[in-house]
Enzyme design. Sequence first.
Site, PDB file in Angstrom:
ATOM      1  N   LEU A  77       5.152   6.656   5.116  1.00  0.00           N
ATOM      2  CA  LEU A  77       4.107   7.741   4.996  1.00  0.00           C
ATOM      3  C   LEU A  77       2.872   7.378   6.257  1.00  0.00           C
ATOM      4  O   LEU A  77       2.524   5.975   6.206  1.00  0.00           O
ATOM      5  CB  LEU A  77       3.300   7.808   3.841  1.00  0.00           C
ATOM      6  CG  LEU A  77       4.147   7.976   2.533  1.00  0.00           C
ATOM      7  CD1 LEU A  77       3.353   7.875   1.119  1.00  0.00           C
ATOM      8  CD2 LEU A  77       4.771   9.261   2.712  1.00  0.00           C
ATOM      9  N   CYS A  78       2.343   8.077   6.961  1.00  0.00           N
ATOM     10  CA  CYS A  78       1.268   7.729   7.772  1.00  0.00           C
ATOM     11  C   CYS A  78       0.066   7.337   7.187  1.00  0.00           C
ATOM     12  O   CYS A  78      -0.334   7.982   6.375  1.00  0.00           O
ATOM     13  CB  CYS A  78       0.918   8.655   8.773  1.00  0.00           C
ATOM     14  SG  CYS A  78      -0.552   8.624   9.694  1.00  0.00           S
TER      15      CYS A  78
END
Lengths: 130, 135
Positions: A77-78
């Site tokens: 996940l960024c």
Amino acid sequence: MKFTIQVNEGPYQHQSADTAYHFAKAALDKGHEIFRIFFYHDGVNNGTRLTTPPQDDRNIVNRWSELAREHDIDMVLCVAAAQRRGIVDDGEAERNGKDATNIAPGFRISGLGQLIEGGIESDRTIVFGD
Amino acid sequence: MSKTKKMMYINRKAPYGTIYAWESLEVVLIGAAFEQDVSLAFMDDGVYQLTKGQDTSGIGMKNFSPTYAALGDFEVNKIYVDKESLEERGLTLDDLQHLVWEDEDEDWAEKDSIHLVSRAELSDVLADQDVLFNF
């Protein structure tokens, strides 16, 4: 072939979360390799374990977690996108003084460099989203 | 990492209304550190991202458009703008920011970053890329 998959949309809101999953599964079934699945924009919402869909519906988050466990896939996940949208792991909770975490099993939070690296290291980068 | 790939970021959406444009720019800035052969394309409503004189005071959002002017310093200097997309929206090159970069091989001469291309030309540029990130 080695794939990096980018998911740009949230679960249930948009079909791209489903399509990306089906693509990943089909690619693995065909013997391809998935270098990384990178979740960006609202796509980071695919990684919260607090979702509770109706019982007669698919559980998109659990489905990702199972895929990661079965095939040892790196699901990222960024961090910037996750911070904006309240997706938190232990490290982020500590750094930002949050009183809870919600990241689902099999996901980790890291930087955008992971997406670029995926593009460099993979034969194909496939983006799912609008 | 020794591989150098041709990476293009395609921007198709208006700068405000959704977060795609801003988060795309964040990827471009981070990605600049990887020393790849980077280019940007702006088409459809994405051409609005480059317009000058943006004023977001009425919508309570950050005006991130000045950031595009910094791209040249990140060695991001191939910016393709789809001519038809501009025309369809009644825009010309004069409505866009004047983005430049300095060419160190030519005594830091200032050069235009924006290349106005037809849809057919842009199609050829896209076909020449190794990686396309679509936002």
